[in-house]
Scaffold this motif. Structure first.
Motif, short mmCIF file in Angstrom:
data_model
loop_
_atom_site.label_atom_id
_atom_site.label_comp_id
_atom_site.label_asym_id
_atom_site.label_seq_id
_atom_site.Cartn_x
_atom_site.Cartn_y
_atom_site.Cartn_z
N LEU A 1 0.97 -1.27 -0.03
CA LEU A 1 0.32 -0.43 0.21
C LEU A 1 1.14 1.21 0.10
O LEU A 1 1.14 1.10 0.88
CB LEU A 1 -0.68 -0.15 1.73
CG LEU A 1 -1.41 1.60 0.85
CD1 LEU A 1 -2.84 0.74 -0.33
CD2 LEU A 1 -2.46 1.12 2.55
N ALA B 1 -7.30 1.91 5.59
CA ALA B 1 -6.23 1.22 5.44
C ALA B 1 -6.42 0.02 5.50
O ALA B 1 -6.40 -1.57 5.45
CB ALA B 1 -5.13 2.19 5.95
N ASN C 1 -1.59 -1.17 -4.49
CA ASN C 1 -2.70 0.15 -4.09
C ASN C 1 -2.65 0.93 -4.09
O ASN C 1 -1.15 0.97 -2.97
CB ASN C 1 -4.15 -0.42 -3.27
CG ASN C 1 -4.62 -1.57 -3.96
OD1 ASN C 1 -5.44 -1.54 -5.23
ND2 ASN C 1 -5.19 -2.95 -3.48
#
Length: 258
Positions: A146, A234, A189
């Protein structure tokens, strides 16, 4: 700085810049879902120790390792430290990498210096390329990456051009990482927070009433973000059963400048 917990974990997350603000919130939210946590810190050892203690209080293992993400020469030795830590936890690989560490810059484009430009690019773009490269052999197949961007990659705020452009580069990079790491089943992502009330930029959004009101007025939900807004998002994106999302930009801003 390490600490161990006898309870085993199926997943381990490494979060850069995890001693405060958004990194701290992400660490705690992930720990609440049963993830063991490794954070990096640069200057505030006491804050890092406090996060380790908070994660341990949630029943998870935790460690804090010092790293300056502006120093790419440190990445290979840092990967060695991570490997050593993992061996101590009876693991060979970890599962989640969050490229979060960052600094701010508010200087008009016609006034920005080359040194300021280089510093922002080193922290916000170069580090995401080369730290990920250094740690990729330790990231488990099927793992997650991430990257953290900013609403300023979408919304143009005068004075934030270099910072926003660096974050825009990270957003493009994320799509390429997702494509190139897909063969290993790694999902990549990018999360783009809006304005959040932390000590970032000297606490500008949190502590300046005028800025706070301005942000609130341009946000659909009527307020700036809080660290837990980002930490919760998250953790949800990185949830073990949320595996069919990759190469995507997710903005978490309460509907800023819709």
């Amino acid at each position: 700085m390490t600490a161990s917990n006898p309870t085993p974990s199926n997943r381990i997350a490494l979060i850069t810049g995890g001693s405060r603000g958004l990194g701290r919130s992400m660490a705690l939210h992930l720990a609440r879902t049963g993830v063991d946590i490794v954070i990096t810190w640069q200057n505030n050892k006491a804050a890092a120790r406090a996060v380790v203690a908070e994660v341990e209080a949630l029943g998870r293992r935790a460690a804090a390792l010092r790293l300056d993400v502006a120093d790419s020469a440190a990445f290979k030795p840092f990967a060695g430290q991570v490997a050593e830590l993992l061996r101590g936890w009876q693991r060979e690989r970890f599962d989640i990498l969050v490229n979060n560490a960052g600094t701010s810059l508010h200087v008009p484009l016609m006034e920005v210096t080359e040194a300021q430009f280089d510093a922002i690019v080193a922290v916000h773009f170069k580090a995401v390329v080369f730290l990920t490269q250094a740690l990729a052999p330790l990231l488990d197949d099927g793992g997650r990456i991430l990257n953290i961007s900013s609403g300023l990659a979408r919304v143009s705020l005068p004075g934030s051009g270099v910072y926003g452009a660096a974050k825009g580069a990270v957003e493009v990079l994320t799509r390429y990482q997702a494509r190139e790491l897909a063969a290993r089943g790694i999902r990549v992502n990018v999360l783009a927070p809006g304005a959040v009330q932390t000590d970032f930029s000297g606490g500008m959004v949190r502590d300046n009433p005028e800025v706070n009101r301005m942000v609130s007025s341009m946000t659909a939900l009527g307020r700036p973000g809080l660290p837990d807004d980002i930490g919760a998002a998250a953790a949800a994106l990185l949830a073990e059963d949320n595996g069919w999302v990759t190469g995507q930009r997710i903005e978490v801003s309460g509907g800023m400048v819709l």
